[in-house]
Scaffold this motif. Sequence first.
Motif, short mmCIF file in Angstrom:
data_model
loop_
_atom_site.label_atom_id
_atom_site.label_comp_id
_atom_site.label_asym_id
_atom_site.label_seq_id
_atom_site.Cartn_x
_atom_site.Cartn_y
_atom_site.Cartn_z
N ARG A 192 152.10 165.02 7.08
CA ARG A 192 150.87 165.57 7.65
C ARG A 192 150.62 164.99 9.04
O ARG A 192 150.15 165.71 9.93
CB ARG A 192 149.68 165.26 6.74
CG ARG A 192 148.37 165.72 7.36
CD ARG A 192 147.27 165.90 6.37
NE ARG A 192 146.09 166.43 7.03
CZ ARG A 192 145.09 167.04 6.42
NH1 ARG A 192 145.13 167.22 5.11
NH2 ARG A 192 144.06 167.51 7.09
N LEU A 193 150.93 163.73 9.24
CA LEU A 193 150.76 163.12 10.56
C LEU A 193 151.67 163.82 11.57
O LEU A 193 151.26 164.13 12.70
CB LEU A 193 151.07 161.63 10.51
CG LEU A 193 150.93 160.88 11.85
CD1 LEU A 193 149.49 160.97 12.37
CD2 LEU A 193 151.35 159.41 11.69
N CYS A 259 143.94 160.10 17.88
CA CYS A 259 144.03 158.66 18.18
C CYS A 259 143.58 157.82 16.99
O CYS A 259 144.19 156.79 16.67
CB CYS A 259 143.19 158.32 19.40
SG CYS A 259 143.89 158.90 20.97
N ILE A 260 142.52 158.27 16.33
CA ILE A 260 142.01 157.55 15.16
C ILE A 260 143.06 157.56 14.04
O ILE A 260 143.31 156.54 13.38
CB ILE A 260 140.70 158.19 14.67
CG1 ILE A 260 139.59 157.94 15.70
CG2 ILE A 260 140.29 157.63 13.30
CD1 ILE A 260 138.30 158.69 15.41
N LYS A 261 143.71 158.71 13.85
CA LYS A 261 144.75 158.81 12.83
C LYS A 261 145.93 157.88 13.14
O LYS A 261 146.49 157.25 12.24
CB LYS A 261 145.24 160.25 12.72
CG LYS A 261 144.21 161.20 12.13
CD LYS A 261 144.70 162.64 12.18
CE LYS A 261 143.63 163.59 11.64
NZ LYS A 261 144.03 165.01 11.75
N ILE A 262 146.29 157.79 14.42
CA ILE A 262 147.40 156.92 14.81
C ILE A 262 147.04 155.45 14.62
O ILE A 262 147.87 154.64 14.16
CB ILE A 262 147.82 157.22 16.27
CG1 ILE A 262 148.47 158.60 16.34
CG2 ILE A 262 148.78 156.15 16.79
CD1 ILE A 262 148.76 159.09 17.75
N HIS A 265 147.29 154.72 11.10
CA HIS A 265 148.71 154.70 10.73
C HIS A 265 149.33 153.33 11.04
O HIS A 265 150.16 152.83 10.27
CB HIS A 265 149.45 155.80 11.48
CG HIS A 265 150.91 155.87 11.17
ND1 HIS A 265 151.40 156.05 9.89
CD2 HIS A 265 152.00 155.76 11.98
CE1 HIS A 265 152.72 156.06 9.92
NE2 HIS A 265 153.11 155.89 11.18
N LYS A 266 148.94 152.74 12.14
CA LYS A 266 149.44 151.40 12.49
C LYS A 266 149.11 150.40 11.38
O LYS A 266 149.92 149.55 11.01
CB LYS A 266 148.83 150.93 13.81
CG LYS A 266 149.31 151.68 15.03
CD LYS A 266 148.62 151.11 16.28
CE LYS A 266 148.98 151.88 17.54
NZ LYS A 266 148.27 151.33 18.73
N LYS A 267 147.89 150.50 10.85
CA LYS A 267 147.46 149.60 9.77
C LYS A 267 148.29 149.83 8.51
O LYS A 267 148.68 148.88 7.82
CB LYS A 267 145.98 149.80 9.48
CG LYS A 267 145.07 149.45 10.64
CD LYS A 267 143.62 149.80 10.34
CE LYS A 267 142.72 149.55 11.54
NZ LYS A 267 141.32 149.97 11.28
N ILE A 268 148.57 151.09 8.22
CA ILE A 268 149.37 151.43 7.04
C ILE A 268 150.78 150.88 7.18
O ILE A 268 151.35 150.33 6.22
CB ILE A 268 149.40 152.96 6.84
CG1 ILE A 268 148.01 153.46 6.41
CG2 ILE A 268 150.46 153.37 5.82
CD1 ILE A 268 147.88 154.96 6.35
N LEU A 292 159.18 152.83 15.93
CA LEU A 292 158.98 154.26 15.78
C LEU A 292 157.70 154.59 15.03
O LEU A 292 157.35 153.93 14.06
CB LEU A 292 160.18 154.88 15.07
CG LEU A 292 161.52 154.83 15.82
CD1 LEU A 292 162.62 155.44 14.97
CD2 LEU A 292 161.43 155.55 17.16
N LEU A 293 157.06 155.65 15.48
CA LEU A 293 155.82 156.09 14.85
C LEU A 293 156.08 156.71 13.48
O LEU A 293 155.41 156.40 12.50
CB LEU A 293 155.12 157.11 15.75
CG LEU A 293 153.82 157.70 15.21
CD1 LEU A 293 152.70 156.66 15.25
CD2 LEU A 293 153.41 158.94 16.00
#
Length: 386
Positions: A192-193, A259-262, A265-268, A292-293
């Motif tokens: 989804r990201l 940006c909020i989703k990214i 994602h960093k925290k995940i 990598l993202l």
Amino acid sequence: MRGSIRKRGNIWYYRYRENDKLIEKRGGTKEEAEKKLNEVLYRINNGYISDSEMILKDYMKMWINDYIKGEKSENTYNKYLQTIEKYINPMIGKIKLSDIKVINIEKFIRDLKKVKVNTGKSISPTSVQGYYGILRSALNKAVKLQLINNNPCRFVDTPKRARFKANVLTIDELKLIYQRVNSNSYEDYIFRLALDITAETGLRRGELCGLDIDKHIDTKKQTLKVRQALIRVKNSYVLSQKLKTESSYRTLPISESLCIKIENHKKILKLKKIKYGKFYIKNTFDDISPNLLLVQENGKFIIPSSLLQRIKRLMKYCNIEKNIRWHDLRHTNATLLLEGGISMKVLQERLGHSLMQTTSDIYAHVTDNLNREATQTISNILNLTK
């Protein structure tokens, strides 16, 4: 070996020795004579046989290794190489370079149109045009290298390509896909990201899989940079910084919500690293370890083709009877932007097309609809004045 240049009247000439024979040719200006001499000496010093003996197959090998490899993206290089090995060399590769005539080129085009691919269908007109374009480019260089006097492709009608009409998703179809993605599982969450980023930015899948969190995404400035792509070369994946064209290197604004989703994602990703510990995979490409993202739960990079497989399954699951590829999400992004009033020039820059003509050709069907709407709009305005 060495050569020399000299001026006679207002014209500069260059001389060199080949096969124990002194050859002198017209160069034009001093700079042109020096350049042509250097090209001839390069050919001779690197063991390339004279133009009178060289066959097309040998020339194509020299051309792709010396003038394409390292200059074009790895994807482009591999596409050219495959075309040369599969079509150009088997069909006309044994003809002497200096003997190639218009009739040989036209036969090559006719033979291409007769080839059947794995699906049993003929090669598409667009592919025929592309393969012919590779041959034409190679022969153009042969003229500049003075291996041939003229490019016979100059006198050949360029094969017509089919008018491209992209498969795109409607807003309702996009919503349906999002509803079917279960973000409680990491596999669906990361998909989804990827979908969010592509739907908003129109990135190519290789560009998407090559995004580095640290180098390419700035959530404070709300920007995303395209600087590399994850691509397959033979049986392995490489992180290539040689993109398709110069226009492919671009910086795009991204929304606050993305940006909020990214940031989330960093925290995940940090939690996943803790969970897997020493078993968390560190991706390395040519001694470089990017952050990598888009990665799997265990840290391994996500290959671009897996995104295609997933979107295909979703289309079937959602009963959407369209032949949608991941690249068609890029087309969907562009179509929605055009229909929303974004100019063709802005779209060209966002998509990373080097030529406006490319953008215009691909989305001609959209502009046709907008032109009809424009006609109706002006008609309505004029009717109010009557």
